[in-house]
Design a protein around this motif. Sequence first.
Motif, PDB file in Angstrom:
ATOM      1  N   GLY A 202      -8.229 120.880 -33.771  1.00 16.13           N
ATOM      2  CA  GLY A 202      -7.029 120.694 -34.449  1.00 16.13           C
ATOM      3  C   GLY A 202      -6.888 121.484 -35.718  1.00 16.13           C
ATOM      4  N   ALA A 203      -7.709 122.443 -35.952  1.00 13.81           N
ATOM      5  CA  ALA A 203      -7.835 123.412 -37.214  1.00 13.81           C
ATOM      6  C   ALA A 203      -6.869 124.403 -36.916  1.00 13.81           C
ATOM      7  CB  ALA A 203      -9.164 124.208 -37.169  1.00 13.81           C
ATOM      8  N   SER A 204      -5.673 124.189 -37.372  1.00 15.81           N
ATOM      9  CA  SER A 204      -4.659 125.357 -37.307  1.00 15.81           C
ATOM     10  C   SER A 204      -3.458 124.804 -38.128  1.00 15.81           C
ATOM     11  CB  SER A 204      -4.091 125.464 -35.775  1.00 15.81           C
ATOM     12  OG  SER A 204      -3.761 124.333 -35.259  1.00 15.81           O
ATOM     13  N   GLY A 205      -2.333 125.752 -38.594  1.00 19.46           N
ATOM     14  CA  GLY A 205      -1.427 125.482 -39.511  1.00 19.46           C
ATOM     15  C   GLY A 205      -0.562 126.778 -39.283  1.00 19.46           C
ATOM     16  N   ALA A 206       0.830 126.457 -39.537  1.00 19.97           N
ATOM     17  CA  ALA A 206       1.731 127.385 -39.391  1.00 19.97           C
ATOM     18  C   ALA A 206       1.814 128.148 -40.867  1.00 19.97           C
ATOM     19  CB  ALA A 206       3.261 126.707 -39.260  1.00 19.97           C
ATOM     20  N   LEU A 207       2.178 129.504 -40.816  1.00 20.70           N
ATOM     21  CA  LEU A 207       2.777 130.248 -42.084  1.00 20.70           C
ATOM     22  C   LEU A 207       4.008 131.068 -41.472  1.00 20.70           C
ATOM     23  CD1 LEU A 207       0.402 132.745 -43.904  1.00 20.70           C
ATOM     24  CD2 LEU A 207       2.835 133.654 -43.227  1.00 20.70           C
ATOM     25  N   ILE A 208       5.148 130.825 -42.529  1.00 18.19           N
ATOM     26  CA  ILE A 208       6.336 131.265 -42.216  1.00 18.19           C
ATOM     27  C   ILE A 208       6.696 132.609 -43.244  1.00 18.19           C
ATOM     28  CG2 ILE A 208       8.733 130.815 -42.167  1.00 18.19           C
ATOM     29  CD1 ILE A 208       8.194 128.352 -40.902  1.00 18.19           C
ATOM     30  N   VAL A 209       7.136 133.534 -42.804  1.00 16.10           N
ATOM     31  CA  VAL A 209       7.415 134.674 -43.544  1.00 16.10           C
ATOM     32  C   VAL A 209       9.271 134.376 -43.503  1.00 16.10           C
ATOM     33  CG1 VAL A 209       8.036 137.117 -43.906  1.00 16.10           C
ATOM     34  CG2 VAL A 209       5.764 136.335 -43.273  1.00 16.10           C
ATOM     35  N   GLU A 210       9.645 134.002 -44.769  1.00 17.31           N
ATOM     36  CA  GLU A 210      11.049 133.325 -44.926  1.00 17.31           C
ATOM     37  C   GLU A 210      11.882 134.938 -44.512  1.00 17.31           C
ATOM     38  OE1 GLU A 210      11.538 130.523 -45.074  1.00 17.31           O
ATOM     39  OE2 GLU A 210      10.285 129.559 -46.490  1.00 17.31           O
ATOM     40  N   GLY A 211      13.317 134.574 -44.104  1.00 17.32           N
ATOM     41  CA  GLY A 211      14.267 135.326 -44.049  1.00 17.32           C
ATOM     42  C   GLY A 211      14.942 135.612 -42.504  1.00 17.32           C
ATOM     43  N   ILE A 212      14.437 134.813 -41.646  1.00 18.05           N
ATOM     44  CA  ILE A 212      14.747 135.128 -40.127  1.00 18.05           C
ATOM     45  C   ILE A 212      16.439 134.958 -40.182  1.00 18.05           C
ATOM     46  CG2 ILE A 212      14.853 132.830 -39.583  1.00 18.05           C
ATOM     47  CD1 ILE A 212      13.907 133.964 -36.888  1.00 18.05           C
ATOM     48  N   GLU A 213      17.006 134.230 -41.129  1.00 16.99           N
ATOM     49  CA  GLU A 213      18.546 134.507 -41.130  1.00 16.99           C
ATOM     50  C   GLU A 213      19.292 135.474 -41.595  1.00 16.99           C
ATOM     51  OE1 GLU A 213      16.862 132.493 -43.187  1.00 16.99           O
ATOM     52  OE2 GLU A 213      17.336 133.007 -45.185  1.00 16.99           O
ATOM     53  N   ARG A 214      18.336 136.420 -42.213  1.00 14.88           N
ATOM     54  CA  ARG A 214      19.049 137.681 -42.713  1.00 14.88           C
ATOM     55  C   ARG A 214      18.752 138.651 -41.586  1.00 14.88           C
ATOM     56  NH1 ARG A 214      15.681 138.535 -48.063  1.00 14.88           N
ATOM     57  NH2 ARG A 214      16.549 140.453 -48.154  1.00 14.88           N
ATOM     58  N   ALA A 215      17.713 138.566 -40.616  1.00 12.60           N
ATOM     59  CA  ALA A 215      17.626 139.278 -39.601  1.00 12.60           C
ATOM     60  C   ALA A 215      18.537 138.960 -38.424  1.00 12.60           C
ATOM     61  CB  ALA A 215      16.288 139.316 -39.024  1.00 12.60           C
ATOM     62  N   ASP A 216      18.764 137.807 -38.253  1.00 11.37           N
ATOM     63  CA  ASP A 216      19.532 137.341 -37.109  1.00 11.37           C
ATOM     64  C   ASP A 216      20.598 136.063 -37.899  1.00 11.37           C
ATOM     65  OD1 ASP A 216      20.788 136.225 -34.838  1.00 11.37           O
ATOM     66  OD2 ASP A 216      19.004 136.422 -33.739  1.00 11.37           O
ATOM     67  N   ASN A 217      21.764 136.500 -37.983  1.00 14.16           N
ATOM     68  CA  ASN A 217      22.891 135.732 -38.846  1.00 14.16           C
ATOM     69  C   ASN A 217      23.042 134.368 -37.961  1.00 14.16           C
ATOM     70  OD1 ASN A 217      24.557 138.488 -39.333  1.00 14.16           O
ATOM     71  ND2 ASN A 217      22.691 138.027 -40.474  1.00 14.16           N
ATOM     72  N   ALA A 218      22.842 134.536 -36.607  1.00 14.25           N
ATOM     73  CA  ALA A 218      23.124 133.294 -35.647  1.00 14.25           C
ATOM     74  C   ALA A 218      22.513 132.232 -36.107  1.00 14.25           C
ATOM     75  CB  ALA A 218      22.914 133.390 -34.243  1.00 14.25           C
ATOM     76  N   VAL A 219      21.404 132.148 -36.879  1.00 20.66           N
ATOM     77  CA  VAL A 219      20.731 130.764 -37.284  1.00 20.66           C
ATOM     78  C   VAL A 219      20.792 130.549 -38.722  1.00 20.66           C
ATOM     79  CG1 VAL A 219      18.756 131.169 -35.604  1.00 20.66           C
ATOM     80  CG2 VAL A 219      18.427 132.279 -37.807  1.00 20.66           C
ATOM     81  N   ALA A 220      21.842 131.469 -39.435  1.00 23.85           N
ATOM     82  CA  ALA A 220      21.917 130.974 -40.949  1.00 23.85           C
ATOM     83  C   ALA A 220      22.332 129.595 -41.084  1.00 23.85           C
ATOM     84  CB  ALA A 220      22.766 132.112 -41.484  1.00 23.85           C
ATOM     85  N   GLY A 221      21.710 128.771 -42.067  1.00 24.57           N
ATOM     86  CA  GLY A 221      22.171 127.658 -42.358  1.00 24.57           C
ATOM     87  C   GLY A 221      21.791 126.398 -41.735  1.00 24.57           C
ATOM     88  N   LEU A 222      20.822 126.686 -40.408  1.00 22.20           N
ATOM     89  CA  LEU A 222      20.469 125.642 -39.510  1.00 22.20           C
ATOM     90  C   LEU A 222      19.289 124.916 -40.034  1.00 22.20           C
ATOM     91  CD1 LEU A 222      20.234 127.325 -35.815  1.00 22.20           C
ATOM     92  CD2 LEU A 222      22.001 126.067 -37.009  1.00 22.20           C
ATOM     93  N   PRO A 223      19.132 123.611 -39.942  1.00 24.53           N
ATOM     94  CA  PRO A 223      18.108 122.816 -40.151  1.00 24.53           C
ATOM     95  C   PRO A 223      16.845 123.408 -39.140  1.00 24.53           C
ATOM     96  CG  PRO A 223      19.838 121.461 -39.587  1.00 24.53           C
ATOM     97  CD  PRO A 223      20.444 122.747 -39.325  1.00 24.53           C
ATOM     98  N   GLU A 224      15.682 123.284 -39.717  1.00 24.01           N
ATOM     99  CA  GLU A 224      14.587 124.079 -39.160  1.00 24.01           C
ATOM    100  C   GLU A 224      13.425 122.862 -38.910  1.00 24.01           C
ATOM    101  OE1 GLU A 224      12.598 127.123 -41.248  1.00 24.01           O
ATOM    102  OE2 GLU A 224      13.564 126.714 -43.142  1.00 24.01           O
ATOM    103  N   ARG A 225      12.951 123.050 -37.894  1.00 21.20           N
ATOM    104  CA  ARG A 225      11.756 122.282 -37.488  1.00 21.20           C
ATOM    105  C   ARG A 225      10.368 123.034 -37.123  1.00 21.20           C
ATOM    106  NH1 ARG A 225      11.904 116.830 -36.217  1.00 21.20           N
ATOM    107  NH2 ARG A 225      14.022 116.039 -36.260  1.00 21.20           N
TER     108      ARG A 225
END
Length: 611
Positions: A202-225
């Motif tokens: 179970g040793a793992s975790g996520a790292l998110i570099v923010e700004g995907i909505e600036r690269a792909d406008n289709a996902v702007a404003g979406l709730p994220e899981r």
Amino acid sequence: MASKKFAFVCSACLWFFPWHAALLAQESPAERCPRPEPGSIVAEPEDLRSQDGVLKVDLAVRDSVEPDGTTRFCYIDAKGDEAPTLRVQPGDLVILNLKNELTTPGATASVSVDHHMHAEPEARGAADPCNSTVMKATSANLHFHGLTIPAVCHQDDVLRTSIQPGDAPFPYQFRIPRDEPPGLYWYHPHIHGFTKAQVLGGASGALIVEGIERADNAVAGLPERVLIIRDQDLMNPNSPPSKSEPVIPKMLIDNDGDAANNGTGFGKPAKDVSINYVPVPYPDYPPATIEMKPGERQIWRLLNASAITYLNLQVLFNRKAQPLGLVAIDGVPMNAAPGMPADFVDWQTHLAVPPGARVEFVVTGPPTGVQALFVTRTVDTGPGGENDTNRALAKIVVSGDAPEPPSTLGNSSEPLVPSTLPWLGNVTPVRTRRLYFSEKLLEPNNPNSATEFYITVDGQTPAPFDMNSGIPNIVVKQGTVEDWIIENRSSELHAFHIHQLHFLLLDYQGVPVNEPFLRDTVNVPYFTGRTLVYPSVRLRMDFRDPNAVGTFVYHCHLLEHEDGGMMGLIRVEPADQPPADQGVKASAPCGNSAHAAAKPCSVAAPRGAGN
Ligand SMILES: [Cu+2]
């Protein structure tokens, strides 16, 4: 998680009942790495966000031996949350202190690493974790999978960095590149010989570099899981398959000792899987629960943190596969290539995800009254591969007052810092190299014999990765681009991964694909023995970023293969320095030159030679 609530309640009552302190001090093993019950609601990992350009994190890595004999591993942050998601902006500084609190009793086996130093392994407590001589079951380090950060100690080195229990918290400090593609990355241990055990635990975790909505406008404003699929040893290893399965295949064991692929999609799987730690155990696969509003659009950012399990994801409404809007793979938006639409979405009805890889996709919640399931379908891992069965992951339950995920993408359409480099697909490679995956039974006449796993540069002698060697298999120059053909000469799937950089998938099975995005992990199809050429992928490898300078590894991301030797060493030399001829493993000039005089590589597969 129940234990969190318990800790909260009792921190208040300690003042009145001092005996509680003694009880709390005797932590039960389950509380060291708490896990939800099967069927639980899928909770989001806690978010740790950078502030004013800096993300400061204290993590402890812990383990616990469960009553069934399996060992859990987990990262716990300062607030007691397990496997937090690290959220950063491009250009941010990450300061992460890792405390090794591993205790696994009886963990005596170790890989002795001799870096031609005179340090004694016994002097470990005082040894420099940057130049460690020992990697063992209770050693710890971190790899930041996918990030183009330097392969040096305190950043992303896994060759010599090994932190032992009792060592002071070990500081990691690195800067997220300004042009790092926005998306999902991850952190996990990389202790050679023990990576599988720790990640499977179970040793793992996520790292998110923010700004995907600036690269792909289709996902702007979406709730994220954030959804992390992990695998784990079977909770019910001795159960027969469920009676509801249409076929009950014969139970076979593969070369790794796991339940072998039987080609049906049913029977005992090699491993159980979990979704954000909610287990979905064999044989009945009780699904976890995802809550959504009817018809709601969300972006699901999914990491396959499995040690060995391939995923083939679908969302089913009344058993019918629904469109999933793929927007990023391996942390890179699907519209990364120049000229791609700013709102690009690739609609698919299933998403194949090898171990180590990530997919980010738009999901629409079902209408009220529709049975909705998030599943993984079987994956044909080859005659030598593991059994990755059809199974549910979660049921999607809709209601008008379903809670929103805690995180939502922004609405900015301000473009990200563009790369200053030409698109990788438009750069001429300086050479082509051929590498191949292969396996060898140590006793060829004994199908139960131990197996060695290799990734070999064509022309070199296959050998398991040697932590003591330090001699690179490949030397390249920073600033260059190369094409690598990765062949699979074995009868099971492998997932090629290289540290420090992304690559472009040019051909898959000899068919040009020229994807408009980049990957850091790619599946390589298995060899059936019935084709004249070995299955392969052709990759354009990007050594242009100065952060890639250094010595690091490429390997199969099925971790029992990696631990078993399927890993190689690459040295990227600075651009202003001629490549040294010395210290490079001898290699036939098989297509590894842009000059026509280079000897062509043999691509013909010897009949019946599946090694
Ligand atoms: Cu492999």
